[in-house]
Design a protein around this motif. Structure first.
Motif, PDB file in Angstrom:
ATOM      1  N   SER A 210      20.473  -7.838 -20.847  1.00  0.00           N
ATOM      2  CA  SER A 210      20.010  -8.170 -19.506  1.00  0.00           C
ATOM      3  C   SER A 210      18.720  -8.970 -19.591  1.00  0.00           C
ATOM      4  N   LEU A 211      18.622 -10.029 -18.797  1.00  0.00           N
ATOM      5  CA  LEU A 211      17.397 -10.830 -18.753  1.00  0.00           C
ATOM      6  C   LEU A 211      16.233 -10.012 -18.205  1.00  0.00           C
TER       7      LEU A 211
ATOM      8  N   ARG B  64      14.868  -7.818 -20.996  1.00  0.00           N
ATOM      9  CA  ARG B  64      14.079  -8.571 -21.985  1.00  0.00           C
ATOM     10  C   ARG B  64      12.722  -8.964 -21.424  1.00  0.00           C
TER      11      ARG B  64
ATOM     12  N   VAL C 236      18.661 -14.550 -25.223  1.00  0.00           N
ATOM     13  CA  VAL C 236      18.237 -14.052 -23.913  1.00  0.00           C
ATOM     14  C   VAL C 236      16.723 -13.838 -23.911  1.00  0.00           C
ATOM     15  N   THR C 237      16.166 -13.423 -25.044  1.00  0.00           N
ATOM     16  CA  THR C 237      14.718 -13.238 -25.122  1.00  0.00           C
ATOM     17  C   THR C 237      13.995 -14.563 -24.942  1.00  0.00           C
TER      18      THR C 237
ATOM     19  N   PHE D  78      15.095 -17.082 -23.158  1.00  0.00           N
ATOM     20  CA  PHE D  78      15.159 -17.365 -21.717  1.00  0.00           C
ATOM     21  C   PHE D  78      14.097 -16.555 -20.973  1.00  0.00           C
ATOM     22  N   ALA D  79      13.901 -15.298 -21.370  1.00  0.00           N
ATOM     23  CA  ALA D  79      12.870 -14.486 -20.734  1.00  0.00           C
ATOM     24  C   ALA D  79      11.491 -15.058 -20.998  1.00  0.00           C
TER      25      ALA D  79
ATOM     26  N   GLU E 197      10.865 -17.873 -18.717  1.00  0.00           N
ATOM     27  CA  GLU E 197      10.583 -17.376 -17.373  1.00  0.00           C
ATOM     28  C   GLU E 197       9.137 -16.919 -17.257  1.00  0.00           C
TER      29      GLU E 197
END
Length: 242
Positions: free
Chosen positions: A174-175, A178, A208-209, A211-212, A215
């Motif tokens: 899950s984003l 992370r 995914v990490t 992408f986090a 963010e």
């Protein structure tokens, strides 16, 4: 012209109306064979020819036809009983009740016929029971199963099965989770090395990490530094660094 002299030409009778009444009452002609609707049509045709309506004659005709209908209904309706000496109103009520009962039987027969036609494709041919399945005495009956085999089958149903192997199923990343991990690490350490912290994770978790991390950078919470291509990535908490 009086109703009694009305000329009729029916399948079973030809002559005046009063003669028809006489032969019906003497049971020389069965009322079941007389089509009363033809008599009504003959009277209507007579009225059209005469082009006038005598209320007394019409009333007499209605009374006679009603009497014939009542007599015929006794023969047609199931379980009909003798009416005996009853008044006109009681006779009408009894006749209506019997006609309604006849209508119920007729509608039920139509419904059953329709259902039979609709289910015709599901009909099957019955066959006698095989000899080995027919009822016999308990002494003559033969065992068709092994008790030990039956006990073994039931015993297997009582065994709790082992947990299924889910090692082949990739865990969901899950984003939001992370993001929580990165925020906690940066809050506690202020600065982390991506390879040291996440190098042992699978490639999906690492992606995914990243992408986090993007963010957090977009929100101004973190920044990173990579001095050379494919070199270590140093992630810093912007608030701590400030």
């Amino acid at each position: 012209m009086a109703v009694a002299s009305l000329d009729l030409e029916l399948d079973v009778f030809a002559g005046p109306f009063d003669l028809l009444l006489a032969v019906v009452l003497r049971e020389e002609i069965s009322l079941l064979e007389v089509d009363l609707s033809d008599i009504v049509l003959a009277y209507i045709e007579h009225l059209e020819r005469e082009d006038e309506l005598d209320l007394e004659v019409a009333t007499e005709f209605l009374v006679l036809i009603a009497s014939l209908l009542e007599l015929k209904s006794r023969l047609l309706l199931p379980g009909a009983e003798e009416l005996g000496e009853v008044g006109p109103e009681e006779a009408v009520e009894e006749l209506v009740a019997r006609m309604l009962e006849y209508r119920r039987y007729r509608d039920a027969a139509a419904m059953l016929s329709e259902r039979f036609d609709n289910e015709r494709g599901y009909l099957y041919r019955s066959a006698p029971l095989p000899p080995d399945l027919r009822r016999v005495s308990l002494d003559a009956a033969k065992a068709t199963y092994d008790p030990e085999l039956l006990a073994s089958a039931i015993g297997d149903l009582l065994v709790v099965p082992a947990d299924p192997d889910t090692s082949h199923i990739r865990p969901t990343v899950s984003l939001d989770r992370r993001l929580g991990v990165l925020r906690e690490l940066l809050y506690n350490r202020g600065s982390i090395d991506f390879e040291d912290v996440f190098g042992s994770e699978d490639r999906l978790t690492q992606a995914v990490t990243l992408f986090a991390l993007l963010e957090l950078h977009r929100k101004g919470e973190a920044t990173w530094e990579q001095r050379e291509a494919f070199g270590p990535i140093q992630i810093k908490n912007v608030q701590v660094g400030g």
